[in-house]
Motif scaffolding. Structure first.
Motif, mmCIF file in Angstrom:
data_model
loop_
_atom_site.group_PDB
_atom_site.id
_atom_site.type_symbol
_atom_site.label_atom_id
_atom_site.label_comp_id
_atom_site.label_asym_id
_atom_site.label_seq_id
_atom_site.Cartn_x
_atom_site.Cartn_y
_atom_site.Cartn_z
ATOM 1 N N LYS A 168 24.489 38.175 38.583
ATOM 2 C CA LYS A 168 25.363 37.059 38.210
ATOM 3 C C LYS A 168 26.821 37.353 38.629
ATOM 4 C CE LYS A 168 25.636 33.756 34.780
ATOM 5 N NZ LYS A 168 25.454 32.973 33.857
ATOM 6 N N THR A 169 27.256 38.583 38.390
ATOM 7 C CA THR A 169 28.625 38.970 38.755
ATOM 8 C C THR A 169 28.829 38.856 40.265
ATOM 9 O OG1 THR A 169 28.760 40.446 36.868
ATOM 10 C CG2 THR A 169 30.299 40.871 38.661
ATOM 11 N N LEU A 170 27.836 39.335 41.028
ATOM 12 C CA LEU A 170 27.936 39.246 42.492
ATOM 13 C C LEU A 170 28.036 37.788 42.924
ATOM 14 C CD1 LEU A 170 25.345 41.951 43.591
ATOM 15 C CD2 LEU A 170 27.839 42.058 43.846
ATOM 16 N N GLU A 171 27.241 36.938 42.289
ATOM 17 C CA GLU A 171 27.270 35.512 42.630
ATOM 18 C C GLU A 171 28.642 34.916 42.308
ATOM 19 O OE1 GLU A 171 24.157 33.269 40.757
ATOM 20 O OE2 GLU A 171 24.847 31.402 41.690
ATOM 21 N N ASN A 172 29.164 35.264 41.114
ATOM 22 C CA ASN A 172 30.485 34.747 40.723
ATOM 23 C C ASN A 172 31.569 35.138 41.716
ATOM 24 O OD1 ASN A 172 29.686 33.447 38.416
ATOM 25 N ND2 ASN A 172 30.052 35.204 37.074
ATOM 26 N N ILE A 173 31.512 36.393 42.160
ATOM 27 C CA ILE A 173 32.601 36.873 43.031
ATOM 28 C C ILE A 173 32.393 36.445 44.486
ATOM 29 C CG2 ILE A 173 33.852 38.911 43.882
ATOM 30 C CD1 ILE A 173 33.131 40.360 41.290
ATOM 31 N N LEU A 174 31.164 36.685 45.025
ATOM 32 C CA LEU A 174 30.958 36.478 46.463
ATOM 33 C C LEU A 174 30.616 35.035 46.828
ATOM 34 C CD1 LEU A 174 28.959 39.726 47.343
ATOM 35 C CD2 LEU A 174 31.234 39.141 48.191
ATOM 36 N N VAL A 175 29.968 34.309 45.903
ATOM 37 C CA VAL A 175 29.544 32.940 46.233
ATOM 38 C C VAL A 175 30.467 31.919 45.564
ATOM 39 C CG1 VAL A 175 27.614 31.303 46.232
ATOM 40 C CG2 VAL A 175 27.159 33.777 46.419
ATOM 41 N N LYS A 176 30.612 32.033 44.243
ATOM 42 C CA LYS A 176 31.443 31.049 43.528
ATOM 43 C C LYS A 176 32.931 31.331 43.687
ATOM 44 C CE LYS A 176 27.991 29.773 40.089
ATOM 45 N NZ LYS A 176 27.533 30.078 38.718
ATOM 46 N N LYS A 177 33.266 32.516 44.177
ATOM 47 C CA LYS A 177 34.660 32.876 44.493
ATOM 48 C C LYS A 177 35.597 32.719 43.297
ATOM 49 C CE LYS A 177 34.192 33.584 48.979
ATOM 50 N NZ LYS A 177 34.392 34.887 49.543
ATOM 51 N N ILE A 178 35.171 33.235 42.145
ATOM 52 C CA ILE A 178 36.039 33.077 40.965
ATOM 53 C C ILE A 178 37.377 33.804 41.128
ATOM 54 C CG2 ILE A 178 34.181 32.597 39.289
ATOM 55 C CD1 ILE A 178 34.555 35.525 38.323
ATOM 56 N N PHE A 179 37.445 34.771 42.040
ATOM 57 C CA PHE A 179 38.742 35.437 42.299
ATOM 58 C C PHE A 179 39.307 35.000 43.655
ATOM 59 C CE2 PHE A 179 36.434 38.634 39.625
ATOM 60 C CZ PHE A 179 37.185 38.427 38.481
ATOM 61 N N GLY A 180 38.810 33.880 44.177
ATOM 62 C CA GLY A 180 39.293 33.382 45.475
ATOM 63 C C GLY A 180 39.026 34.394 46.578
ATOM 64 N N ASP A 181 39.962 34.492 47.519
ATOM 65 C CA ASP A 181 39.792 35.415 48.651
ATOM 66 C C ASP A 181 39.791 36.882 48.229
ATOM 67 O OD1 ASP A 181 39.534 33.395 50.423
ATOM 68 O OD2 ASP A 181 41.604 33.488 51.197
ATOM 69 N N SER A 182 40.309 37.175 47.036
ATOM 70 C CA SER A 182 40.285 38.555 46.550
ATOM 71 C C SER A 182 38.849 39.043 46.393
ATOM 72 C CB SER A 182 41.009 38.673 45.207
ATOM 73 O OG SER A 182 42.397 38.605 45.422
ATOM 74 N N GLY A 183 37.903 38.079 46.352
ATOM 75 C CA GLY A 183 36.504 38.449 46.207
ATOM 76 C C GLY A 183 35.698 38.272 47.494
ATOM 77 N N ASN A 184 36.352 38.306 48.640
ATOM 78 C CA ASN A 184 35.602 38.223 49.911
ATOM 79 C C ASN A 184 34.742 39.467 50.129
ATOM 80 O OD1 ASN A 184 36.696 35.764 50.398
ATOM 81 N ND2 ASN A 184 38.222 36.475 51.890
ATOM 82 N N GLU A 185 35.177 40.575 49.542
ATOM 83 C CA GLU A 185 34.398 41.813 49.600
ATOM 84 C C GLU A 185 34.267 42.347 48.179
ATOM 85 O OE1 GLU A 185 35.122 44.504 53.471
ATOM 86 O OE2 GLU A 185 36.920 44.145 52.300
ATOM 87 N N VAL A 186 33.169 43.052 47.919
ATOM 88 C CA VAL A 186 33.055 43.746 46.631
ATOM 89 C C VAL A 186 32.779 45.223 46.872
ATOM 90 C CG1 VAL A 186 32.212 41.779 45.257
ATOM 91 C CG2 VAL A 186 30.566 43.284 46.404
ATOM 92 N N VAL A 187 33.260 46.027 45.929
ATOM 93 C CA VAL A 187 32.907 47.445 45.899
ATOM 94 C C VAL A 187 31.910 47.591 44.753
ATOM 95 C CG1 VAL A 187 33.759 49.771 45.439
ATOM 96 C CG2 VAL A 187 35.185 48.162 46.733
ATOM 97 N N ILE A 188 30.745 48.179 45.033
ATOM 98 C CA ILE A 188 29.789 48.462 43.953
ATOM 99 C C ILE A 188 29.778 49.969 43.773
ATOM 100 C CG2 ILE A 188 27.421 48.212 43.120
ATOM 101 C CD1 ILE A 188 27.053 45.848 44.931
ATOM 102 N N GLU A 189 30.085 50.428 42.557
ATOM 103 C CA GLU A 189 30.189 51.887 42.409
ATOM 104 C C GLU A 189 29.543 52.427 41.142
ATOM 105 O OE1 GLU A 189 34.432 52.711 42.773
ATOM 106 O OE2 GLU A 189 34.604 52.808 40.610
ATOM 107 N N GLU A 190 29.307 53.702 41.213
ATOM 108 C CA GLU A 190 28.725 54.488 40.126
ATOM 109 C C GLU A 190 29.599 54.386 38.873
ATOM 110 O OE1 GLU A 190 28.492 59.405 39.864
ATOM 111 O OE2 GLU A 190 29.614 58.378 41.426
#
Ligand code: AMP
Ligand code: GLY
Length: 433
Positions: A168-190
């Protein structure tokens, strides 16, 4: 040292008020301007109605007023390249260039940089594609941390407990763009576990000077529960941090980071603030900030002995190695008073009372953040984080007692604050032993 006739401070938070407050005590300080400032900065200087992000407007003002020194403090103007713009126009400015600021404005860049230079950080992958990111999390264990790469007002980091939440978070950031262009990329980390600390370092590009370690409390709720905020309270120095651990942080994080920036052609001038987590396996970098922390700065300004204008000059003129920076032999803390509802929706315009009463104790200084004066010159709330009540004392316990006594004297409708600032630090005895 020569007088600096006109100083311009960019920003409107508690950090800007605290730095202005410290500058106002300098024999070298002339007039201080704030763009745009707040209800507190108005008392020590002139507020100019220009947004911190209007970098052309700020340049025009600085040229027109013949400003001698501009301090670029918030992340947004730095990311927009205000330092480059000022330097191009021959104006004296303190802060990192746009390229050096990339350590903060692109988490993807920062993580690659850490990997390239073997700096200790959480294991990670970077994605700009939702499907690929989603298949990656299928193979991971939880919790896992997902971060929007760009600037997101401190809200772009989500700790996901399970696959569904992560998806859901990935969808919000990468698809729904809740952070606008700041979410064009995501870092997934430990997900890392341990106390979090703030390291602050002045750098002139070649030489550096470390400030005492400090700690913020980023969650809105006590015992670090609830939503992330800009920061609800800070303490410094940290009683549980040994000299040995500070040396380890200097050798494994601070020195190699600054050397790598220089080697890559982007020497870092200004203040570097790596946020660390002290894991069982040693300190790890959570993120880089390219500016003073807020509310760390409010506490630091209470403890700083050296004239801060000498420090800004030494950074710009590459003379930090020649300057000894002195700190008071005291502990400091800052308790943030926030509007009811913050960090979600909140109302503005509530009348604030009790600041003068609180400041009768010489140990107390109240820094303004989200405040302004209304038409009748009443001080009213004008933001989420409203005030920072800072105290100093011979021990951290004493500083905290003083600060909380002062907090009780201040009120505005809906006021909320954390009552446990500093408590977890007081419980740690001598990390990591
Ligand atoms: P950041 O903006 O990257 O500092 O993240 C905001 C907050 O999220 C941090 O202050 C931590 O509390 C938390 N956080 C970020 N990254 C991690 C991680 N890898 N493991 C655990 N918590 C994290
Ligand atoms: N203290 C949190 C921040 O300045 O990002």
């Amino acid at each position: 040292m020569a007088k600096i006739n006109k100083i311009l401070i960019i920003g409107s938070g508690g950090r800007e008020h605290a730095i202005g407050w410290r500058i106002a005590q300098s024999k070298r300080a002339g007039k201080i301007f704030f763009a745009p400032g707040n209800g507190g900065t108005k008392k020590i200087g002139t507020n100019v109605e220009i947004k911190a992000t209007d970098i052309k407007g700020i340049l025009e003002f600085a040229q027109r007023e013949r400003i001698d020194l501009t301090l670029a403090l918030p992340d947004d103007p730095l990311a927009l390249g205000i330092v480059d713009l000022f330097e191009k126009n021959g104006l004296r400015v303190w802060g990192p260039t746009k390229a050096a600021s990339k350590l903060e404005w692109s988490k993807a860049f920062a993580k690659d940089f850490m990997q390239r230079h073997n700096l200790p950080t959480a294991k990670f992958e970077i994605f700009d594609n939702f499907e690929k990111a989603k298949s990656y999390i299928e193979t991971q264990s939880f919790p896992i941390v997902i971060k929007a790469s760009g600037l997101a007002l401190g809200k772009g980091v989500v700790i996901c407990k399970n696959k569904e939440g992560a998806s859901k978070t990935l969808e919000n950031i990468l698809v729904k763009k809740i952070f606008g262009d700041s979410g064009n990329e995501v870092v997934i980390e430990e997900f890392l576990v341990g106390p979090e600390i703030s390291i602050h370092v002045f750098s002139d590009g070649e030489n550096y000077k470390m400030l005492p370690p400090s700690q913020d409390h980023k969650k809105i709720g006590e015992q670090d529960t609830g939503l992330n905020t800009g920061g609800m309270g800070t303490i410094a120095p940290l009683p549980f941090m040994s000299e040995k651990l500070m040396v380890e942080i200097e050798k494994t994080i601070v020195a190699p980071t600054l050397a790598a920036m220089q080697k890559e052609g982007n020497p870092f001038v200004g203040l570097l603030y790596p946020g660390l987590i002290l894991t069982k396996n040693g300190p790890r970098i959570l993120e880089f900030n390219v500016r003073f922390g807020d509310p760390e700065t409010q506490t630091y300004m209470r403890l700083l002995e050296t004239d801060i204008l000498d420090i800004f000059d030494a950074c710009i003129d590459k003379k930090l190695d020649k300057l000894e920076i002195k700190w008071k032999d005291l502990y400091g803390c800052t308790i943030v008073l926030a509007s009811g509802g913050y960090p979600e929706n909140y109302e503005k315009g509530k009348i604030i009372s009790g600041i003068e009463e609180a400041q009768k104790d010489p140990a107390i200084v109240v820094f303004h953040a989200g405040t302004k004066r209304d038409e009748k010159e009443n001080l009213i709330t004008n933001g989420g984080r409203v005030l920072g009540v800072s105290a100093t004392g011979e021990s951290l316990q004493l500083a905290l007692v003083k600060a909380y006594e002062a907090v009780l004297k201040i009120s505005f409708s809906g006021m909320q604050y954390r009552k446990d600032i500093g408590q977890s630090a007081l419980k740690i005895s001598n990390y990591p032993n």
